[in-house]
Design a protein around this motif. Structure first.
Motif, short mmCIF file in Angstrom:
data_model
loop_
_atom_site.label_atom_id
_atom_site.label_comp_id
_atom_site.label_asym_id
_atom_site.label_seq_id
_atom_site.Cartn_x
_atom_site.Cartn_y
_atom_site.Cartn_z
N ARG A 366 29.71 10.62 53.62
CA ARG A 366 28.49 9.81 53.51
C ARG A 366 27.25 10.72 53.51
N ALA A 367 27.23 11.66 54.44
CA ALA A 367 26.07 12.56 54.54
C ALA A 367 25.90 13.37 53.26
N SER A 368 27.03 13.82 52.71
CA SER A 368 26.96 14.60 51.48
C SER A 368 26.39 13.79 50.32
N ALA A 369 26.72 12.49 50.30
CA ALA A 369 26.24 11.61 49.22
C ALA A 369 24.92 10.93 49.58
N LYS A 370 24.38 11.24 50.76
CA LYS A 370 23.13 10.63 51.25
C LYS A 370 23.23 9.11 51.31
N ILE A 371 24.35 8.63 51.87
CA ILE A 371 24.56 7.19 52.05
C ILE A 371 24.61 6.92 53.56
N LYS A 372 23.72 6.05 54.05
CA LYS A 372 23.65 5.78 55.48
C LYS A 372 24.90 5.06 55.98
N LYS A 373 25.14 5.19 57.26
CA LYS A 373 26.37 4.63 57.84
C LYS A 373 26.37 3.11 57.79
N ARG A 374 25.19 2.47 57.82
CA ARG A 374 25.12 1.01 57.82
C ARG A 374 25.48 0.40 56.46
N GLN A 375 25.52 1.23 55.44
CA GLN A 375 25.85 0.73 54.10
C GLN A 375 27.37 0.59 53.95
N PRO A 376 27.87 -0.65 53.83
CA PRO A 376 29.32 -0.82 53.64
C PRO A 376 29.77 -0.18 52.32
N LEU A 377 30.99 0.32 52.32
CA LEU A 377 31.59 0.88 51.10
C LEU A 377 32.94 0.21 50.86
N LYS A 378 33.38 0.25 49.59
CA LYS A 378 34.57 -0.52 49.22
C LYS A 378 35.87 0.11 49.72
N ARG A 379 36.00 1.43 49.56
CA ARG A 379 37.32 2.01 49.86
C ARG A 379 37.22 3.50 50.14
N ALA A 380 38.23 3.96 50.86
CA ALA A 380 38.42 5.39 51.11
C ALA A 380 39.88 5.71 50.81
N LEU A 381 40.11 6.68 49.97
CA LEU A 381 41.46 7.10 49.62
C LEU A 381 41.73 8.45 50.26
N VAL A 382 42.92 8.60 50.84
CA VAL A 382 43.25 9.81 51.59
C VAL A 382 44.52 10.43 51.01
N ALA A 383 44.37 11.61 50.41
CA ALA A 383 45.54 12.35 49.92
C ALA A 383 46.10 13.16 51.08
N THR A 384 47.29 12.76 51.57
CA THR A 384 47.84 13.41 52.76
C THR A 384 49.35 13.31 52.77
N THR A 385 49.98 14.31 53.42
CA THR A 385 51.41 14.25 53.70
C THR A 385 51.66 14.14 55.20
N ASP A 386 50.57 14.06 55.97
CA ASP A 386 50.69 14.03 57.42
C ASP A 386 51.22 12.67 57.88
N PRO A 387 52.42 12.63 58.51
CA PRO A 387 53.01 11.34 58.91
C PRO A 387 52.18 10.63 59.99
N VAL A 388 51.54 11.41 60.87
CA VAL A 388 50.74 10.79 61.93
C VAL A 388 49.54 10.07 61.33
N LEU A 389 48.85 10.70 60.40
CA LEU A 389 47.70 10.07 59.76
C LEU A 389 48.12 8.84 58.96
#
Length: 536
Positions: A366-389
């Motif tokens: 968010r900070a990198s894109a200059k989008i405040k935390k109060r602004q809802p966003l549609k989705r977050a995609l996570v590329a991971t192989t970590d079973p815990v995450l």
């Protein structure tokens, strides 16, 4: 060697009498023995009285007391048995000896109290009269100098207390390593004061939102298997903290114990679970009862552990919101909580740490894109192989929705490259692709969040208490913004404790006597009026 005599007036007279003729020496062991020798009743054993007590020696000389007094450290060293009326009550001494704990200042290390206790314990009883010793440091000024009135750097305790209170001062000192010197700091005192306010607000939340229910931990215990993941995590964290705090106290690391408690209340409760609880308390009646009882159980057990460090604040909280009919009259009479190890869940705590790492990555994106935390966003995609995450992504959906303000979070394969506008952040468990496309619907949700925040700020400015004092609210805005906000009016009313909220187009629709502020929300001029509803 220990020179135990002193040439002073105040102190314990050395009980040695010497004949002024033949030099014979007698050592007396009690007041009764002295009365038998002198034939007098004695009420005062101070130097100016006993110096006048004499008797005849066998050689017809006079027995006179040697004029010295005992070293005051000898008195201190005798405290462990003299205070128990030894040798008249030897069984009492045997019951209490050795004492659990002795604390002494660093300046007394060479010839201090615990040395005196050790000497007399070994000399008289051939044993150490205590189990544990702690040597504490000294209070220095902000430059690391010793405090002296002559240097002008001495800060009177009452000056500190009058500004921040006793518990803030205790919190400042208790959070520091006790065997090291402490540098006094007004800034850190202010920080301690803020932390206590956070603790107070956490307990105030329970009183405001949960007091209408019969709070009973048995409701939680019988529903353990059906608790939501966030609830099971909180329960596990609580029991782990209880265990760790006890261990730290047993190891004589009270500063680590106190800092564990502060971290738990401020970060785990105030900045995480309480935010989730607000959402949960809008759900079904049964859910609200369970969440309220869980919070009560956790906060009460935590309050008992905080009590030695913050005795005044915890006592007030206890009396006003936590004490039940069967409880003792003071928080300081409560039993220390025993950790329930069967409730500690290593797996869910590990998953929560993974979830926190992802939340941190979302904030960075968010900070990198200059989008405040109060602004809802549609989705977050996570590329991971970590079973815990991956397990965390499946379990903590509500957490990501509230703390990440993201509607949907899902895992994707490591080689997948999603299309669209994304802010990308790599972190230790994978790569985050945060969708930063702001659709009209997403923009409207963010604007509604901004309006909620501004109304809350206005409530706070008027000193209105959440859950107690309700308001009516009017908002003047252009037709485009009105169409964006209308779908969120009902949820805003619930969030800001309003009886009604009206979107208006003309000033004539707003009654007199309201509190008004004008806001610039990303270029949109919005005027808000609020009015406290008079109870009657």
């Amino acid at each position: 060697d220990w020179i135990i005599s002193r040439q002073r007036f105040w102190g314990t007279p050395i009980p040695i009498w010497r004949c002024n003729s033949c030099g014979k020496i007698e050592v007396l062991g009690s007041k009764k023995e002295l009365e038998e020798k002198t034939g007098k009743s004695i009420d005062d054993l101070h130097k100016h009285v006993v110096d006048a007590l004499t008797w005849k020696c066998e050689c017809s000389g006079e027995m006179k007391r040697v004029p010295d007094i005992l070293d005051v450290w000898y008195d201190s060293g005798a405290a462990f048995y003299a205070s128990l009326n030894f040798p008249k009550r030897e069984e009492t001494l045997r019951e209490w000896m050795p004492v659990n704990f002795v604390v002494e200042g660093l300046d007394q290390v060479p010839n201090g109290w615990f040395y005196s206790l050790l000497r007399l314990g070994v000399l008289l009883f051939d044993s150490v009269p205590y189990e544990k010793v702690m040597v504490h440091g000294m209070m220095l000024d902000e430059q690391g100098r010793e405090m002296h009135k002559s240097l002008g750097n001495f800060v009177p305790v009452m000056q500190i207390i009058s500004k921040y209170g006793r518990d803030a001062f205790r919190a400042f000192v208790a959070s520091k390593t006790p065997w090291s010197d402490i540098r006094f700091s007004w800034r850190e005192l202010e920080n301690s004061f803020r932390k206590i306010n956070i603790i107070w607000n956490v307990y105030a939340f329970l009183g405001l939102y949960c007091s209408q229910y019969d709070l009973d931990e048995s409701l939680v215990l019988k529903n353990l298997k059906s608790l939501d993941p966030e609830d099971r995590w909180l329960l596990s964290r609580t029991e782990r903290v209880i265990r760790e705090v006890r261990n730290k106290m047993d190891e004589l690391h009270p500063h680590e114990a106190f800092n564990l408690l502060l971290d738990f209340v401020i970060n785990d409760l105030s900045r995480l679970y309480i935010r989730i609880a607000r959402e949960k308390l809008r759900s079904s009646e049964e859910e609200r009862k369970i969440v309220s009882s869980l919070l009560f159980m956790v906060l009460k057990r935590t309050l008992v552990m905080l009590a030695p460090f913050l005795p005044f604040v915890t006592e007030k909280i206890y009396q006003e919101s936590m004490r039940q009919e069967s409880d003792p009259e003071s928080i300081h009479m409560m039993s220390w909580p025993e950790p329930r190890d069967d409730m500690i869940d290593d797996e869910i705590e590990e998953e929560m740490e993974a979830a926190k790492a992802l939340l941190e990555a979302i904030n960075m994106a968010r900070a990198s894109a200059k989008i405040k935390k109060r602004q809802p966003l549609k989705r977050a995609l996570v590329a991971t192989t970590d079973p815990v995450l991956k397990r965390a992504l499946a379990k903590f959906l509500l957490l990501f929705k509230i703390e990440g303000n993201v509607s949907k979070v899902q895992a994707i394969s490591q080689d997948q490259r999603p299309e669209g506008r994304f802010s990308v952040v790599e972190f230790d468990k994978g790569t985050l692709y945060l969708d930063i496309e702001i659709t009209p619907e997403v923009l409207a949700a963010g604007l509604a969040a901004d309006i909620r925040r501004r109304i809350q700020e206005m409530r706070k400015e008027l000193g209105l208490r959440r859950g107690i004092e309700k308001i009516n609210c009017w908002i003047l805005l252009d037709s485009e913004t009105r169409n964006m906000i209308e779908p969120y009016v009902t949820s805003i009313i619930e969030d800001v404790d309003a009886r009604k909220l009206k979107l208006v187009e003309k000033l004539e629709e707003i009654p007199e006597g309201c509190f008004m502020k004008e806001w610039d929300l990303d270029g949109r001029r919005i005027s808000i009026w609020i009015q406290k509803i008079q109870q009657g």
